[in-house]
Scaffold this active site. Structure first.
Site, PDB file in Angstrom:
ATOM      1  N   ASP A 374     -44.367   8.457-103.690  1.00  0.00           N
ATOM      2  CA  ASP A 374     -44.416   7.922-102.563  1.00  0.00           C
ATOM      3  C   ASP A 374     -45.590   7.445-102.404  1.00  0.00           C
ATOM      4  OD1 ASP A 374     -44.146   6.934-100.037  1.00  0.00           O
ATOM      5  OD2 ASP A 374     -42.873   8.424 -99.355  1.00  0.00           O
ATOM      6  N   HIS A 375     -45.964   6.141-102.559  1.00  0.00           N
ATOM      7  CA  HIS A 375     -47.087   5.375-102.299  1.00  0.00           C
ATOM      8  C   HIS A 375     -47.873   5.698-100.633  1.00  0.00           C
ATOM      9  CE1 HIS A 375     -50.835   3.450-103.854  1.00  0.00           C
ATOM     10  NE2 HIS A 375     -49.962   2.751-104.694  1.00  0.00           N
ATOM     11  N   ARG A 376     -47.048   5.972 -99.756  1.00  0.00           N
ATOM     12  CA  ARG A 376     -47.409   6.038 -98.363  1.00  0.00           C
ATOM     13  C   ARG A 376     -48.452   7.223 -98.276  1.00  0.00           C
ATOM     14  NH1 ARG A 376     -41.999   6.843 -95.324  1.00  0.00           N
ATOM     15  NH2 ARG A 376     -41.434   7.912 -96.880  1.00  0.00           N
TER      16      ARG A 376
END
Length: 402
Positions: A374-376
């Site tokens: 998850d790039h967040r």
């Protein structure tokens, strides 16, 4: 005084449950804490413990039927008690539910030719071809040249029947007399669809891939097996992943809009296929457990997963997940992150591959791994460092010691 027995949420994500079996009959006396029925939730089959005491005066939802959380499934009270008032209330509830919900599993679509509307197309001689909109649509979908069809409608207009007959003649050699099968969506399948769709479209996924030389870990496992300790490869991967997470704690985190939750315990789920979906039994606190303990616990959980007897705490809220399709011959794949985790490791099959080692070509057992992040909250560099370290300790298991 008579009381309603309601369907309760037997798992954190349950919205509806299917009563697979009543363990009591109308007229039976029940006690508080007694198992009165089995309920299939979105994940597994659970036992329903009664919170009421008395006589079962009426079973409202029969075996094989579904009920929403909060819906009345039975009535309990004193023997021979009048329950007509409650039954009248339930009729009103059912009437309201039928207004707001569609209960049919099939949608019947009626298609009608419109006789007063003509769609025109030119013949080769310049004259118009009269054809109904529906017939024209069906012809277009099936790549049918309407110039070859003689209409049977008013004034020679081509209608649906003419297109269908022409299509049947054209495809009679390949005709299939079977009917399409409509499969009812189970609560489990519905929840899987909702959660994975939410994960895929809410969490910006990115993927990192590496190839791993499995020679050392396979030799270690072989030596262990010689001692009669047959430990699965998944157990090794769980323990090794746990060790790698200790060095890269952001992998063991969740996005919570206002903040990032970095979990103190490393709870690793392993994806297990069932006939009607997927479930992820979880090994809790893997950082404190040895490979043998992990293997024993994993075997027990997988057995429970296969017979549908997992408790909610045994399959919910993993902080990291491993999905292994290697046994199916899949070399590599990308997996969707399993919430609330922020990463999932996809494991492929082990295959003999040529590699260059010290300037020489050698054949080694190679396995491909793909990490979905998850790039967040997991930056590309963080994900890459974790995967690089994971590969390193798989290829050199002794490095787990320091």
């Amino acid at each position: 005084m008579a009381e309603k027995i309601f369907m309760i949420a037997l798992s954190p994500t349950m919205k509806k449950g299917k009563i697979t079996k009543w363990r009591v009959n109308q007229g039976d006396t029940i006690k508080e804490g007694q198992i009165i029925c089995d309920v299939e939730t979105d994940k597994t089959t659970m036992e329903y413990e009664s919170m009421n005491e008395g006589t079962i005066l009426k079973i409202i939802v029969n075996s094989g039927e579904r009920a929403s959380v909060g819906q009345t499934i039975a009535i309990v009270g004193e023997e021979n008690e009048n329950i007509q008032e409650i039954l009248d209330e339930l009729k009103d509830e059912i009437r309201e539910n039928n207004k707001s919900e569609k209960t049919k599993t099939e949608k019947i679509i009626e298609e009608k030719d419109t006789n007063n509307i003509n769609t025109k197309q030119n013949n080769e001689d310049g004259s118009h071809i009269k054809i109904s909109p529906l017939a024209k649509k069906i012809a277009k979908l099936n790549n049918i040249d309407i110039k070859k069809i003689k209409g049977s409608g008013p004034n020679g207009r081509i209608i649906k029947k003419d297109i269908e007959e022409f299509k049947d003649k054209k495809t009679s050699f390949f005709k299939n007399d079977g009917e399409d099968k409509i499969i009812e969506i189970s609560d489990k399948r519905r929840i899987i669809a909702e959660r994975l769709s939410e994960s895929k479209f809410t969490s910006p996924h990115y993927y990192l891939k590496v190839s791993v030389n499995m020679e050392n870990i396979l030799n270690t496992r072989k030596e262990m097996n010689k001692k009669g300790e047959k430990i699965s490869l998944n157990s090794y991967l769980i323990k090794i992943a746990s060790q790698a997470i200790l060095k890269h704690k952001i992998i063991n985190s969740s996005w919570n809009d206002e903040n990032i939750i970095e979990y103190s315990n490393i709870d690793i789920g392993i994806a297990v296929a069932q006939k009607d979906g997927l479930i992820t039994p979880i090994i809790r606190q893997t950082q404190f457990k040895g490979i043998k303990d992990i293997d024993t616990e994993l075997k027990q959980l997988i057995e429970k997963a296969k017979d549908g007897s997992l408790e909610p705490e045994e399959y919910t809220n993993s902080t990291f997940t491993i999905s292994n399709l290697g046994s199916f011959g899949i070399e590599e794949f990308t997996a969707i992150i399993n919430p609330p985790g922020s990463a999932i490791l996809a494991i492929g099959s082990i295959n003999e591959k040529p590699i260059v080692e010290n300037g020489e070509i050698k054949i080694k057992p190679i396995m491909k791994m793909t990490l979905s992040c998850d790039h967040r909250l997991i930056d590309g560099a963080s994900g890459a460092e974790f995967l690089k370290y994971l590969k390193d300790i798989i290829e050199n298991p002794f490095k787990m010691l320091y």
